[in-house]
Motif scaffolding. Sequence first.
Motif, PDB file in Angstrom:
ATOM      1  N   UNK A 260       0.838  -1.262  -0.006  1.00 26.87           N
ATOM      2  CA  UNK A 260      -0.045  -0.005  -0.143  1.00 26.87           C
ATOM      3  C   UNK A 260       0.898   1.167   0.034  1.00 26.87           C
ATOM      4  N   UNK A 261       1.946   1.306   0.652  1.00 24.57           N
ATOM      5  CA  UNK A 261       2.765   2.559   0.704  1.00 24.57           C
ATOM      6  C   UNK A 261       3.354   2.779  -0.615  1.00 24.57           C
ATOM      7  N   UNK A 262       3.523   1.896  -1.799  1.00 28.61           N
ATOM      8  CA  UNK A 262       4.004   1.793  -2.936  1.00 28.61           C
ATOM      9  C   UNK A 262       2.889   2.251  -3.984  1.00 28.61           C
ATOM     10  N   UNK A 263       1.544   2.440  -3.534  1.00 30.35           N
ATOM     11  CA  UNK A 263       0.566   2.878  -4.647  1.00 30.35           C
ATOM     12  C   UNK A 263       0.728   3.923  -5.395  1.00 30.35           C
ATOM     13  N   UNK A 264       0.779   3.633  -6.616  1.00 38.70           N
ATOM     14  CA  UNK A 264       1.030   5.045  -7.760  1.00 38.70           C
ATOM     15  C   UNK A 264      -0.323   5.591  -7.926  1.00 38.70           C
ATOM     16  N   UNK A 265      -1.329   5.112  -7.368  1.00 41.17           N
ATOM     17  CA  UNK A 265      -2.625   5.899  -7.852  1.00 41.17           C
ATOM     18  C   UNK A 265      -3.371   5.729  -9.142  1.00 41.17           C
ATOM     19  N   UNK A 266      -2.905   4.343  -9.516  1.00 40.50           N
ATOM     20  CA  UNK A 266      -3.419   3.925 -10.837  1.00 40.50           C
ATOM     21  C   UNK A 266      -4.700   3.716 -10.954  1.00 40.50           C
ATOM     22  N   UNK A 267      -5.516   3.883 -11.754  1.00 36.02           N
ATOM     23  CA  UNK A 267      -6.989   3.902 -11.744  1.00 36.02           C
ATOM     24  C   UNK A 267      -7.371   2.931 -13.148  1.00 36.02           C
ATOM     25  N   UNK A 268      -8.321   2.330 -13.163  1.00 33.82           N
ATOM     26  CA  UNK A 268      -9.044   1.839 -14.157  1.00 33.82           C
ATOM     27  C   UNK A 268     -10.352   2.419 -14.359  1.00 33.82           C
TER      28      UNK A 268
END
Length: 296
Positions: free
Chosen positions: A261-269
Amino acid sequence: MQNRALEMEVFVTIVDAGSFSAAARAFSMSPSAISKLVTRLEKRLGVQLVVRSTRSFRLTSEGADFYETSRGIVQEIAEAEAKIARKAEAVGGLLKVSTNMPFGMHVLSPLVVRFLDDNPGMRIDLEFSDEPVDLIAEKTDIAIRTGVLRDSSLRSRRLLDSPRLIVASPDYLARFGTPQRPEELRQHACLTFGARPHLNTWQFSDPSDGASVHVDILGRLLVNNGESMRLFALAGAGIARLSQFHVSRDLAEGRLIRLLEPWDAGETEPISAIYSAQTHVPQRIRRFLDFLVRAI
């Protein structure tokens, strides 16, 4: 060819309103234009319809007959238009909707039940397919698609942008450990898509400096749809990257655990509803789309 329906409507209005000037105001025309229209009509019919004086007019017998006939035709036209307008605005009939399996099962199905409860005149033919659908060839009213839309000949309504999450089952993590950094995924059994290799590059953001990190995942188990991937993840077969809407209940109930979770890049679908670019969109399509946008 002259617009005969308009001529009839103007003539009926002249008689009903009692003057050429009143008809001119009703049609946003000049009195002289109205007079010329009647003159052209008389010339084409070969009879005198109106006897005009400075302040008034009277119908000839031919004019009276033409008025009665024209009034009936004008009323029929108005009734036909009103009937079509009522039908176009009626919220009823069959609506064919195509959706992929994950969105259909986890989001759309319960919403369809609510929509049908609120719209008893509607019927929905709901088709689950992970293959792209040709709306025209397959007579589909609305299709739900994920990803960036490329077909500019279609209209679309954005329904949501769902974050992509890295998840695994508690059983898998107990057996093989929990990765702490993206590059550790290469030592794990990951689940990937066989027919869509572009989805097998997972994007991250370094929490220390925000740098982008991309990991090419070479999975031992390849699937062709998101629902199969979710089921394998639940069974402990490996780590998966799935949309939040797809696994939100599994996460809330502890069947899956979110990773990195700390590495989440905010990528969305992106998830959109597409439909044909018609000039007049039927009310049943507009009603369903508006409902989805409000409900999701």
